[in-house]
Design a protein around this motif. Structure first.
Motif, PDB file in Angstrom:
ATOM      1  N   GLY A  22       0.822  -1.143  -0.119  1.00 57.37           N
ATOM      2  CA  GLY A  22       0.027  -0.014  -0.054  1.00 57.37           C
ATOM      3  C   GLY A  22       0.917   1.143   0.054  1.00 57.37           C
ATOM      4  O   GLY A  22       2.107   1.245   0.034  1.00 57.37           O
ATOM      5  N   ILE A  23       0.220   2.342   0.239  1.00 63.83           N
ATOM      6  CA  ILE A  23       0.761   3.616  -0.061  1.00 63.83           C
ATOM      7  C   ILE A  23       0.389   4.688   1.121  1.00 63.83           C
ATOM      8  O   ILE A  23      -0.688   4.629   1.662  1.00 63.83           O
ATOM      9  CB  ILE A  23       0.407   4.316  -1.381  1.00 63.83           C
ATOM     10  CG1 ILE A  23       1.101   3.687  -2.452  1.00 63.83           C
ATOM     11  CG2 ILE A  23       1.095   5.670  -1.429  1.00 63.83           C
ATOM     12  CD1 ILE A  23       0.824   4.514  -4.026  1.00 63.83           C
ATOM     13  N   LYS A  24       1.504   5.186   1.950  1.00 64.83           N
ATOM     14  CA  LYS A  24       1.071   6.196   2.678  1.00 64.83           C
ATOM     15  C   LYS A  24       1.928   7.590   2.656  1.00 64.83           C
ATOM     16  O   LYS A  24       2.949   7.403   1.864  1.00 64.83           O
ATOM     17  CB  LYS A  24       1.570   5.626   4.128  1.00 64.83           C
ATOM     18  CG  LYS A  24       0.515   4.670   4.626  1.00 64.83           C
ATOM     19  CD  LYS A  24       0.574   4.074   6.165  1.00 64.83           C
ATOM     20  CE  LYS A  24      -0.264   3.024   6.756  1.00 64.83           C
ATOM     21  NZ  LYS A  24       0.069   2.744   8.124  1.00 64.83           N
ATOM     22  N   ASN A  25       1.385   8.494   3.178  1.00 63.02           N
ATOM     23  CA  ASN A  25       2.250   9.823   3.095  1.00 63.02           C
ATOM     24  C   ASN A  25       3.296   9.933   4.107  1.00 63.02           C
ATOM     25  O   ASN A  25       3.327   9.182   5.207  1.00 63.02           O
ATOM     26  CB  ASN A  25       1.152  10.934   3.509  1.00 63.02           C
ATOM     27  CG  ASN A  25       1.880  12.191   3.137  1.00 63.02           C
ATOM     28  OD1 ASN A  25       2.672  12.870   3.743  1.00 63.02           O
ATOM     29  ND2 ASN A  25       1.129  12.853   2.086  1.00 63.02           N
ATOM     30  N   VAL A  26       4.330  10.277   3.446  1.00 59.72           N
ATOM     31  CA  VAL A  26       5.682  10.527   4.288  1.00 59.72           C
ATOM     32  C   VAL A  26       5.359  11.166   5.639  1.00 59.72           C
ATOM     33  O   VAL A  26       6.134  10.935   6.780  1.00 59.72           O
ATOM     34  CB  VAL A  26       6.752  10.966   3.653  1.00 59.72           C
ATOM     35  CG1 VAL A  26       6.581  12.522   3.405  1.00 59.72           C
ATOM     36  CG2 VAL A  26       8.069  10.934   4.073  1.00 59.72           C
ATOM     37  N   GLY A  27       4.274  12.124   5.739  1.00 63.75           N
ATOM     38  CA  GLY A  27       4.237  12.872   7.140  1.00 63.75           C
ATOM     39  C   GLY A  27       3.719  11.863   8.131  1.00 63.75           C
ATOM     40  O   GLY A  27       3.498  12.153   9.343  1.00 63.75           O
ATOM     41  N   GLU A  28       2.994  10.583   7.701  1.00 65.29           N
ATOM     42  CA  GLU A  28       2.756   9.749   8.678  1.00 65.29           C
ATOM     43  C   GLU A  28       3.692   8.851   9.119  1.00 65.29           C
ATOM     44  O   GLU A  28       3.417   7.675  10.128  1.00 65.29           O
ATOM     45  CB  GLU A  28       1.550   8.715   7.926  1.00 65.29           C
ATOM     46  CG  GLU A  28       0.581   9.456   7.287  1.00 65.29           C
ATOM     47  CD  GLU A  28      -0.710   8.234   6.714  1.00 65.29           C
ATOM     48  OE1 GLU A  28      -1.054   7.531   7.217  1.00 65.29           O
ATOM     49  OE2 GLU A  28      -0.786   8.580   5.472  1.00 65.29           O
ATOM     50  N   LEU A  29       4.965   9.062   8.870  1.00 61.74           N
ATOM     51  CA  LEU A  29       6.063   8.242   9.477  1.00 61.74           C
ATOM     52  C   LEU A  29       6.290   8.568  10.925  1.00 61.74           C
ATOM     53  O   LEU A  29       6.191   9.682  11.401  1.00 61.74           O
ATOM     54  CB  LEU A  29       7.416   8.677   8.568  1.00 61.74           C
ATOM     55  CG  LEU A  29       7.823   7.765   7.602  1.00 61.74           C
ATOM     56  CD1 LEU A  29       8.978   8.385   6.748  1.00 61.74           C
ATOM     57  CD2 LEU A  29       8.009   6.435   7.846  1.00 61.74           C
ATOM     58  N   GLY A  30       6.372   7.703  11.660  1.00 57.95           N
ATOM     59  CA  GLY A  30       6.227   7.519  13.200  1.00 57.95           C
ATOM     60  C   GLY A  30       7.109   6.521  13.903  1.00 57.95           C
ATOM     61  O   GLY A  30       7.643   5.717  13.010  1.00 57.95           O
ATOM     62  N   SER A  31       7.039   6.187  15.014  1.00 57.81           N
ATOM     63  CA  SER A  31       7.738   5.333  15.729  1.00 57.81           C
ATOM     64  C   SER A  31       7.051   3.886  15.083  1.00 57.81           C
ATOM     65  O   SER A  31       8.155   2.769  15.142  1.00 57.81           O
ATOM     66  CB  SER A  31       7.823   5.258  17.096  1.00 57.81           C
ATOM     67  OG  SER A  31       6.349   5.416  17.778  1.00 57.81           O
ATOM     68  N   ARG A  32       5.898   4.018  14.858  1.00 57.46           N
ATOM     69  CA  ARG A  32       5.319   2.427  14.387  1.00 57.46           C
ATOM     70  C   ARG A  32       5.159   2.418  12.839  1.00 57.46           C
ATOM     71  O   ARG A  32       4.207   2.380  12.331  1.00 57.46           O
ATOM     72  CB  ARG A  32       3.944   2.307  15.115  1.00 57.46           C
ATOM     73  CG  ARG A  32       4.143   2.346  16.571  1.00 57.46           C
ATOM     74  CD  ARG A  32       2.759   2.272  17.258  1.00 57.46           C
ATOM     75  NE  ARG A  32       2.174   0.952  16.848  1.00 57.46           N
ATOM     76  CZ  ARG A  32       1.043   0.511  17.416  1.00 57.46           C
ATOM     77  NH1 ARG A  32       0.355   1.317  18.105  1.00 57.46           N
ATOM     78  NH2 ARG A  32       0.353  -0.718  17.067  1.00 57.46           N
ATOM     79  N   TYR A  33       6.141   2.663  12.071  1.00 56.37           N
ATOM     80  CA  TYR A  33       6.175   2.303  10.579  1.00 56.37           C
ATOM     81  C   TYR A  33       6.267   1.097  10.315  1.00 56.37           C
ATOM     82  O   TYR A  33       6.512   0.168  10.658  1.00 56.37           O
ATOM     83  CB  TYR A  33       7.623   3.294   9.952  1.00 56.37           C
ATOM     84  CG  TYR A  33       8.760   2.605  10.178  1.00 56.37           C
ATOM     85  CD1 TYR A  33       9.376   1.716   9.251  1.00 56.37           C
ATOM     86  CD2 TYR A  33       9.566   2.591  11.477  1.00 56.37           C
ATOM     87  CE1 TYR A  33      10.790   1.007   9.407  1.00 56.37           C
ATOM     88  CE2 TYR A  33      10.683   2.100  11.858  1.00 56.37           C
ATOM     89  CZ  TYR A  33      11.308   1.304  10.554  1.00 56.37           C
ATOM     90  OH  TYR A  33      12.454   0.687  11.087  1.00 56.37           O
ATOM     91  N   ASN A  34       5.847   0.941   9.031  1.00 61.10           N
ATOM     92  CA  ASN A  34       5.611  -0.345   8.277  1.00 61.10           C
ATOM     93  C   ASN A  34       6.382  -0.350   7.022  1.00 61.10           C
ATOM     94  O   ASN A  34       6.044   0.259   5.993  1.00 61.10           O
ATOM     95  CB  ASN A  34       3.963  -0.752   8.228  1.00 61.10           C
ATOM     96  CG  ASN A  34       3.684  -1.998   7.558  1.00 61.10           C
ATOM     97  OD1 ASN A  34       4.724  -2.691   7.034  1.00 61.10           O
ATOM     98  ND2 ASN A  34       2.569  -2.394   7.888  1.00 61.10           N
TER      99      ASN A  34
END
Length: 549
Positions: free
Chosen positions: A29-41
């Protein structure tokens, strides 16, 4: 459906900068780079614009696509082991993301399609239901045929689609012969293919034949256990056929293969237990007659009163497996029987019938001869028999028919063993004792006289004998006056001392004639003028080779 990072590389413009230490990473899938946090996939592709807040040093094994018309990738590429793709232009970035979304969406559709097809199979659907489902998804007509190009099912043909090849197939029950010459048949073994390209399963139209097809079409092979069992075609009738449509066609073909597996023993494309059993008998691998009968009962093979083996020697032009299977299908349809196999580039049919031998020769063989002439094949037909235990011996009879047809250069496309049995006996004896030992001494005298005096005594004698020693019939056959023929016969008797009233002498002379035919054909390719082999009316007529002896 997932894609890998390496698959994305083919979508990238030339301006892209790439740092890709893990091209095998899968993307779900695709996520926005702004959603990167400690629980990244790591199974996601992170996308966005380069900004001062982006810091990838605390991440590992990420896949990232970024764009900026101001920043270089250099600083980012040094931040641990991440896959980073950088684009300097926003329009190129947006186009790339749209392409990736399309691929992932297609994967979702195929996933749903797989689940629905699997559910249909669990519910015990019919072949036609799967075809109708495929038409609903593809929005273009589809056609299913088996490995012999025998019609199985179609969908989307309710309206007149004006496609001659498809209409012919649905009406006749098999693809036209012309279609086989229109496609590229690349029948390579799994060893030759290796893992193979995904396009190896596509049948392609030859360029020079595309004008014969009114609609663009694509056909794929359907395989099971590495054997081609059928073909699925899509016609570009209502909407454009894309690469994605072809991928759906492949998916559909996979489920059709599962459904076709239910038809083992009922369709012409299957390598069934019955066919394996028949091949074993034809190869003489089962010598015990009782075992043959036990297996016949086990497989519930029910045969009619009279059996014949019909072996068709396939022409040299029909080398592809698909072409040979198509011919086998036509033979089975024409003769109305299901027990037929391919063996050593020959089609072997076990034909069973309630007809008498006379009815078989009068009602079946003429039309069958027309078929062999049309398909440019030759066939040998055995004597009739009753028990499957005698199959191998009668199969050998058909091979002898083909062999003697070659030696005697018989033009007929169908030969019965009854036509050639005396030649086969003489030929077999000749291989042991020498063909010359069968030549009557009187014929040797006549051949010498013919050679020295340019006479026709040998031909006259054999014609006289073949006419039952009827002077009138023999004179008419040779175009001679009655008295002329009578003089020649008396002259022959005087020269040789023959007793033409002795049955044993007549028999020896008949054997001599046939031995000469074999000798003349095998050594000089010539035979007796005006004489024809029984049952082979179209044998060529040439003058006796007087230099034979």
């Amino acid at each position: 459906m997932s894609i890998t990072v390496s698959m994305l590389l083919s979508y990238l413009p030339e301006s892209a900068e790439i740092y890709c230490p893990h091209p095998e990473n899968e993307i779900l899938g695709i996520k926005n780079v702004g959603e990167l946090g400690s629980r990244y996939n790591t199974a996601y592709l992170y996308i966005g614009r380069v900004s001062g807040e982006i810091d990838l040093t605390e991440y590992e094994n990420l896949s990232v696509i970024l764009y900026s018309e101001e920043k270089e990738i250099g600083d980012l590429s040094r931040q641990k082991e991440n896959n980073i793709i950088f684009l300097p232009h926003r329009d190129e970035y947006e186009k790339l993301i749209d392409s990736i979304f399309a691929v992932l969406n297609h994967g979702h559709i195929k996933s749903v399609m797989s689940e629905e097809l699997l559910s249909m199979l669990k519910d015990g659907c019919e072949l036609q239901e799967i075809m109708d489902y495929g038409y609903k998804k593809l929005q273009n007509p589809i056609l299913l045929v088996d490995a012999s190009f025998n019609y199985l099912a179609s969908a989307g043909m309710q309206e007149d689609v004006e496609e001659p090849i498809w209409e012919y197939t649905i009406r006749k029950g098999f693809m036209p012969e012309s279609y086989l010459s229109c496609i590229e048949l690349e029948s390579r073994s799994p060893e030759e293919n290796g893992e193979g390209d995904e396009n190896d399963d596509i049948l392609r139209m030859k360029e020079e034949y595309k004008e014969l097809i009114r609609h663009r079409m694509t056909s794929i092979r359907i395989t099971r256990n590495r054997h081609v069992i059928g073909y699925l075609s899509i016609m570009e009738r209502y909407t454009l056929v894309t690469e994605y449509d072809i991928s759906l066609l492949r998916l559909l073909g996979g489920y059709l293969s599962i459904e076709l597996a239910k038809s083992v023993g009922q369709s012409s494309f299957n390598f069934t237990l019955i066919e394996s059993f028949l091949l074993s008998v034809l190869k003489d691998n089962i010598e015990n007659p009782e075992e043959i009968e036990v297996r016949q009962k086990l497989f519930d093979i029910r045969l009619k009163k009279n059996l014949y083996v019909i072996t068709v020697e396939i022409s040299e032009e029909q080398t592809e497996p698909e072409e040979q299977m198509h011919l086998l299908s036509r033979l089975k349809k024409h003769l109305g029987c299901s027990n037929a196999v391919l063996l050593d580039d020959r089609a072997v049919v076990i034909y069973d019938t309630e007809r008498t031998e006379e009815e078989f020769c009068r009602q079946v063989l003429p039309d069958f001869t027309s078929l062999t002439e049309e398909t440019e094949c030759r066939a040998g037909v055995s004597y009739p028999f009753r028990k499957l235990r005698d199959l191998y011996a009668h199969y050998q009879q058909t091979l002898h028919c083909l062999e003697m047809g070659d030696i005697l250069e018989i033009g007929s496309s169908v030969l019965r063993y009854d036509d050639v049995i005396e030649y086969h006996m003489i030929f077999s004896f000749g291989k042991i004792a020498g063909m010359e030992t069968l030549l009557h001494h009187a014929v040797r005298i006549l051949l010498k006289a013919d050679r020295e005096n340019d006479s026709d005594y040998t031909e006259t004698l054999f014609t006289y004998i073949s006419c039952g020693q009827n002077l009138s019939d023999a004179a008419r056959m040779m175009g001679l006056h009655y008295n002329t023929l009578k003089y020649r016969i008396n002259r022959i008797i005087a020269m040789t001392g023959l007793d033409l009233k002795d049955e044993k002498t007549i028999f020896k002379l008949m054997v001599t004639e046939r031995a000469l035919r074999i000798l003349h054909r095998s050594e000089s390719g010539r035979m007796l003028k005006g004489r024809k082999m029984h049952g082979a009316e179209d044998m060529p007529e040439n003058k006796t080779d007087r230099n034979m002896l």
